[in-house]
Design a protein around this motif. Structure first.
Motif, mmCIF file in Angstrom:
data_model
loop_
_atom_site.group_PDB
_atom_site.id
_atom_site.type_symbol
_atom_site.label_atom_id
_atom_site.label_comp_id
_atom_site.label_asym_id
_atom_site.label_seq_id
_atom_site.Cartn_x
_atom_site.Cartn_y
_atom_site.Cartn_z
ATOM 1 N N ALA A 322 -10.951 -9.254 11.039
ATOM 2 C CA ALA A 322 -10.275 -9.414 9.748
ATOM 3 C C ALA A 322 -11.085 -10.316 8.839
ATOM 4 O O ALA A 322 -11.591 -11.341 9.274
ATOM 5 N N THR A 323 -11.229 -9.911 7.588
ATOM 6 C CA THR A 323 -11.893 -10.755 6.593
ATOM 7 C C THR A 323 -10.854 -11.122 5.544
ATOM 8 O O THR A 323 -10.225 -10.240 4.964
ATOM 9 N N GLY A 324 -10.652 -12.405 5.335
ATOM 10 C CA GLY A 324 -9.683 -12.853 4.337
ATOM 11 C C GLY A 324 -8.252 -12.879 4.853
ATOM 12 O O GLY A 324 -7.320 -13.136 4.100
ATOM 13 N N PHE A 325 -8.065 -12.600 6.136
ATOM 14 C CA PHE A 325 -6.721 -12.567 6.713
ATOM 15 C C PHE A 325 -6.799 -13.174 8.102
ATOM 16 O O PHE A 325 -7.798 -13.016 8.803
ATOM 17 N N ASP A 326 -5.751 -13.875 8.502
ATOM 18 C CA ASP A 326 -5.733 -14.549 9.792
ATOM 19 C C ASP A 326 -5.745 -13.526 10.934
ATOM 20 O O ASP A 326 -4.849 -12.685 11.022
ATOM 21 N N ILE A 327 -6.738 -13.624 11.789
ATOM 22 C CA ILE A 327 -6.887 -12.647 12.876
ATOM 23 C C ILE A 327 -5.702 -12.684 13.847
ATOM 24 O O ILE A 327 -5.273 -11.665 14.366
ATOM 25 N N ARG A 328 -5.126 -13.879 14.034
ATOM 26 C CA ARG A 328 -3.978 -13.966 14.952
ATOM 27 C C ARG A 328 -2.772 -13.243 14.388
ATOM 28 O O ARG A 328 -2.001 -12.598 15.075
ATOM 29 N N ARG A 329 -2.624 -13.343 13.058
ATOM 30 C CA ARG A 329 -1.519 -12.653 12.402
ATOM 31 C C ARG A 329 -1.736 -11.141 12.480
ATOM 32 O O ARG A 329 -0.796 -10.381 12.649
ATOM 33 N N LEU A 330 -2.998 -10.709 12.348
ATOM 34 C CA LEU A 330 -3.298 -9.282 12.461
ATOM 35 C C LEU A 330 -2.908 -8.790 13.854
ATOM 36 O O LEU A 330 -2.262 -7.750 13.994
ATOM 37 N N ASN A 331 -3.267 -9.547 14.887
ATOM 38 C CA ASN A 331 -2.910 -9.155 16.251
ATOM 39 C C ASN A 331 -1.404 -9.079 16.429
ATOM 40 O O ASN A 331 -0.898 -8.182 17.094
ATOM 41 N N MET A 332 -0.696 -10.005 15.794
ATOM 42 C CA MET A 332 0.756 -9.995 15.885
ATOM 43 C C MET A 332 1.325 -8.742 15.217
ATOM 44 O O MET A 332 2.175 -8.052 15.775
ATOM 45 N N LEU A 333 0.804 -8.416 14.026
ATOM 46 C CA LEU A 333 1.304 -7.230 13.320
ATOM 47 C C LEU A 333 1.004 -5.951 14.097
ATOM 48 O O LEU A 333 1.809 -5.020 14.121
ATOM 49 N N LEU A 334 -0.156 -5.931 14.761
ATOM 50 C CA LEU A 334 -0.497 -4.751 15.558
ATOM 51 C C LEU A 334 0.461 -4.608 16.742
ATOM 52 O O LEU A 334 0.880 -3.502 17.078
ATOM 53 N N ILE A 380 -3.904 9.464 5.867
ATOM 54 C CA ILE A 380 -3.252 9.956 4.643
ATOM 55 C C ILE A 380 -3.256 8.798 3.653
ATOM 56 O O ILE A 380 -2.893 7.672 4.021
ATOM 57 N N SER A 381 -3.676 9.052 2.430
ATOM 58 C CA SER A 381 -3.737 7.943 1.476
ATOM 59 C C SER A 381 -2.357 7.623 0.914
ATOM 60 O O SER A 381 -1.483 8.485 0.845
ATOM 61 N N ILE A 382 -2.194 6.369 0.520
ATOM 62 C CA ILE A 382 -0.937 5.933 -0.105
ATOM 63 C C ILE A 382 -1.107 6.144 -1.605
ATOM 64 O O ILE A 382 -2.192 5.922 -2.146
ATOM 65 N N HIS A 383 -0.041 6.554 -2.265
ATOM 66 C CA HIS A 383 -0.127 6.818 -3.696
ATOM 67 C C HIS A 383 -0.677 5.589 -4.433
ATOM 68 O O HIS A 383 -0.266 4.463 -4.153
ATOM 69 N N LYS A 384 -1.612 5.828 -5.330
ATOM 70 C CA LYS A 384 -2.318 4.746 -6.029
ATOM 71 C C LYS A 384 -1.433 3.755 -6.766
ATOM 72 O O LYS A 384 -1.765 2.592 -6.908
ATOM 73 N N GLN A 385 -0.316 4.246 -7.291
ATOM 74 C CA GLN A 385 0.548 3.363 -8.085
ATOM 75 C C GLN A 385 1.679 2.723 -7.264
ATOM 76 O O GLN A 385 2.721 2.401 -7.797
ATOM 77 N N THR A 386 1.441 2.562 -5.968
ATOM 78 C CA THR A 386 2.456 1.951 -5.116
ATOM 79 C C THR A 386 2.006 0.563 -4.693
ATOM 80 O O THR A 386 0.849 0.375 -4.316
ATOM 81 N N ALA A 387 2.916 -0.412 -4.775
ATOM 82 C CA ALA A 387 2.592 -1.779 -4.340
ATOM 83 C C ALA A 387 3.584 -2.220 -3.268
ATOM 84 O O ALA A 387 4.644 -1.608 -3.105
ATOM 85 N N PHE A 388 3.230 -3.295 -2.546
ATOM 86 C CA PHE A 388 4.074 -3.803 -1.465
ATOM 87 C C PHE A 388 4.212 -5.312 -1.553
ATOM 88 O O PHE A 388 3.256 -5.991 -1.911
ATOM 89 N N ALA A 389 5.412 -5.804 -1.190
ATOM 90 C CA ALA A 389 5.603 -7.255 -1.114
ATOM 91 C C ALA A 389 6.654 -7.534 -0.068
ATOM 92 O O ALA A 389 7.835 -7.290 -0.292
ATOM 93 N N GLY A 390 6.240 -7.994 1.097
ATOM 94 C CA GLY A 390 7.211 -8.289 2.146
ATOM 95 C C GLY A 390 6.532 -8.903 3.350
ATOM 96 O O GLY A 390 5.378 -8.604 3.638
ATOM 97 N N GLU A 391 7.273 -9.780 4.022
ATOM 98 C CA GLU A 391 6.755 -10.373 5.244
ATOM 99 C C GLU A 391 7.302 -9.546 6.407
ATOM 100 O O GLU A 391 8.405 -9.025 6.310
ATOM 101 N N VAL A 392 6.535 -9.401 7.467
ATOM 102 C CA VAL A 392 7.008 -8.618 8.598
ATOM 103 C C VAL A 392 7.344 -9.550 9.757
ATOM 104 O O VAL A 392 6.545 -10.390 10.145
ATOM 105 N N GLY A 393 8.556 -9.400 10.282
ATOM 106 C CA GLY A 393 9.000 -10.250 11.385
ATOM 107 C C GLY A 393 8.670 -9.627 12.724
ATOM 108 O O GLY A 393 8.241 -8.469 12.802
ATOM 109 N N LEU A 394 8.893 -10.381 13.799
ATOM 110 C CA LEU A 394 8.521 -9.916 15.136
ATOM 111 C C LEU A 394 9.294 -8.689 15.596
ATOM 112 O O LEU A 394 8.834 -7.925 16.416
ATOM 113 N N SER A 395 10.501 -8.474 15.051
ATOM 114 C CA SER A 395 11.229 -7.291 15.486
ATOM 115 C C SER A 395 11.023 -6.128 14.525
ATOM 116 O O SER A 395 11.766 -5.163 14.549
ATOM 117 N N GLY A 396 10.034 -6.239 13.667
ATOM 118 C CA GLY A 396 9.721 -5.152 12.754
ATOM 119 C C GLY A 396 10.574 -5.158 11.501
ATOM 120 O O GLY A 396 10.563 -4.216 10.712
#
Ligand code: TYD
Ligand code: MG
Length: 454
Positions: A322-334, A380-396
């Motif tokens: 991961a560049t610019g993002f915490d690798i531990r958090r990436l592992n958690m999200l995976l 599959i690409s995500i539509h260009k005009q779509t944005a996201f804002a949300g934190e993801v918890g351990l139970s999804g």
């Protein structure tokens, strides 16, 4: 009665031991112990209790001068400092070598025209600094240069010249002749910083110290420097990208959630006042693995591109980077994606990149991170005009984020037509948005079902 004894002090973490050892038992660094003679003073119990003469005063009777801050003329720097430079403050500017600390401080020296500024350098000659100043192309009659590393000389220059601001490049090169150890060692850095702190407070002069960062991302040598100074600013970014972020890690006189964004150009640094430009600096195509996050750093909302690449692992152990993002958090999200949403990613390589080379700490970027991973995985690409804002918890679950209305407004302003936010944020949204559709989601499965539905 004073007795002297030998102590060994670790130059990395300040661990003290009476016996020399090859590896510091505290931080694990090899060969970092330095010999130091200390005088131990034996004080009798009654001596400890003797008052030094100062008496407590009533809070309401304490006099203070409401000192006005010095506006440097660099808006991004002033904001990170809490609204300008406070007289009598000691500020540490840390960052990796070559990131642009000297350039940033030279900008400060050239652009703050209201005060006499002395730029003291132990790393470059006055000729080299002046060459750099010419590249920046700003003239300032009030800016003085001095190539000096001797602390006693620096202190005498400060008290005789009475400057408005002092910059020291870098604290690791300064040494005091009264201390019997090499420049850059814990003892030297600590004593020099303490002497500069006292002169800064006594004469009410703000002093900026440049400090190098070692491989682990800590300010090289002593952590103790962070305790001595009033403010710690970190200048970070990827050397291969132009963008730089100035982050406040500690600030006795302001908030630590502010960031300043700069771009390194051929003629010095340029302030990035509208951070969303990071997103629109490149032409965007409809590739899979890209998701846009409506994020907030400090109080400013901006949109940033998250890129992911998921591919089958060539070797036994899949790679995660991961560049610019915490690798531990990436592992958690995976792990969350695997366990809660049934995606089999354990045998796949996952690479994640935040565009522009900047580091994002806002947890609201999580949702864009998992969507970009999913998009790359299914190609599959995500539509260009779509944005996201949300934190993801351990139970999804999709958790609410702060400043939701600002994030939605910024996305709407930049032409986005759809934004995914947590259902728990519903009550915090009172404004009416005409051009953007808000999708409330509670779990990651809901998001996946919706993004690829049309
Ligand atoms: P510098 O301020 O010397 O870094 P630091 O003090 O943190 O070690 O900046 C070094 C890099 O910045 C160097 O690789 C060249 C680049 N640079 C520019 O791209 N443009 C400029 O105008 C200047 C002065 C430097
Ligand atoms: Mg430098």
């Amino acid at each position: 009665m004073a007795k002297s004894r030998i102590t060994y002090i670790c130059s990395n973490c300040e661990y003290q031991t009476p016996k020399w050892v090859g590896k510091c038992p505290s931080c694990g660094m090899w060969n970092s112990l330095e010999e130091k003679m200390t005088a131990t003073k034996t004080t009798s119990k009654t001596e400890n209790r003797i008052s030094s003469g100062s008496l407590p005063v009533k809070l309401s009777e304490v006099e203070y001068s409401n000192e006005t801050r010095i506006i440097s003329g660099i808006g991004e720097l002033d904001r990170v400092l809490g609204g300008g430079i406070l007289p009598g403050s000691l500020v540490l500017v840390g960052g990796e070598p070559g990131i642009g600390k000297s350039t940033l401080m030279l900008h400060l020296a050239l652009e703050t025209k209201s005060k006499k500024i002395i730029y003291i350098s132990g790393e470059e000659s006055t000729g080299q600094i002046s060459q750099r100043a010419q590249r920046i192309g700003v003239e300032n009659e009030n800016c003085y240069l001095l190539a000096e590393t001797n602390l006693e000389n620096i202190l005498s220059v400060i008290s005789s010249q009475n400057p408005g601001i002092v910059i020291i490049d870098s604290i690791q090169t300064v040494f005091s002749e009264k201390i019997d150890s090499y420049p850059g060692t814990v003892t030297q850095i600590r004593e020099c910083a303490a002497a500069l702190l006292s002169v800064s407070k006594k004469l009410s002069i703000p002093i900026f110290l440049i400090g190098h960062i070692n491989k682990d991302g800590n300010i090289a040598g002593p952590k103790i420097l962070e305790h001595i100074v009033d403010t710690v600013l970190q200048f970070e970014g990827d050397k291969n990208h132009m963008y730089r972020v100035l982050r406040s890690i500690k600030n006795r006189f302001g908030s630590t959630s502010e960031i300043g964004i700069f771009e390194m150009m051929s003629h010095g640094l340029r302030e990035v006042t509208n951070p969303s430009e990071l997103l629109f600096s490149q032409k965007r195509d409809d590739y899979s693995g890209i998701a846009i996050s409506a994020t907030v750093e400090g109080i400013r909302p901006f949109l940033i591109e998250v890129q992911a690449l998921v591919s089958s692992a060539v070797y036994g152990t899949p790679q995660r980077s991961a560049t610019g993002f915490d690798i531990r958090r990436l592992n958690m999200l995976l792990a969350v994606l695997e366990k809660r949403a049934g995606f089999k990613l354990s045998q796949k390589d996952v690479f994640l990149n935040i565009a522009g080379g900047i580091k994002v700490v806002d947890p609201g970027i999580d949702l864009a991170v998992i969507c970009s991973i999913l998009s790359s995985d299914v190609d599959i690409s995500i539509h260009k005009q779509t944005a996201f804002a949300g934190e993801v918890g351990l139970s999804g679950e999709i958790r609410p984020v702060s400043r939701i209305e600002q994030r939605i407004s910024e996305a709407e302003k930049l032409g986005f037509t759809r934004i995914f936010v947590s259902e728990a944020n519903k009550n915090g949204i009172s404004g009416k948005y005409k051009k953007i559709q808000i999708e409330f989601v509670a779990k990651i499965e809901d998001v996946f079902r919706k993004i690829f539905a049309d």
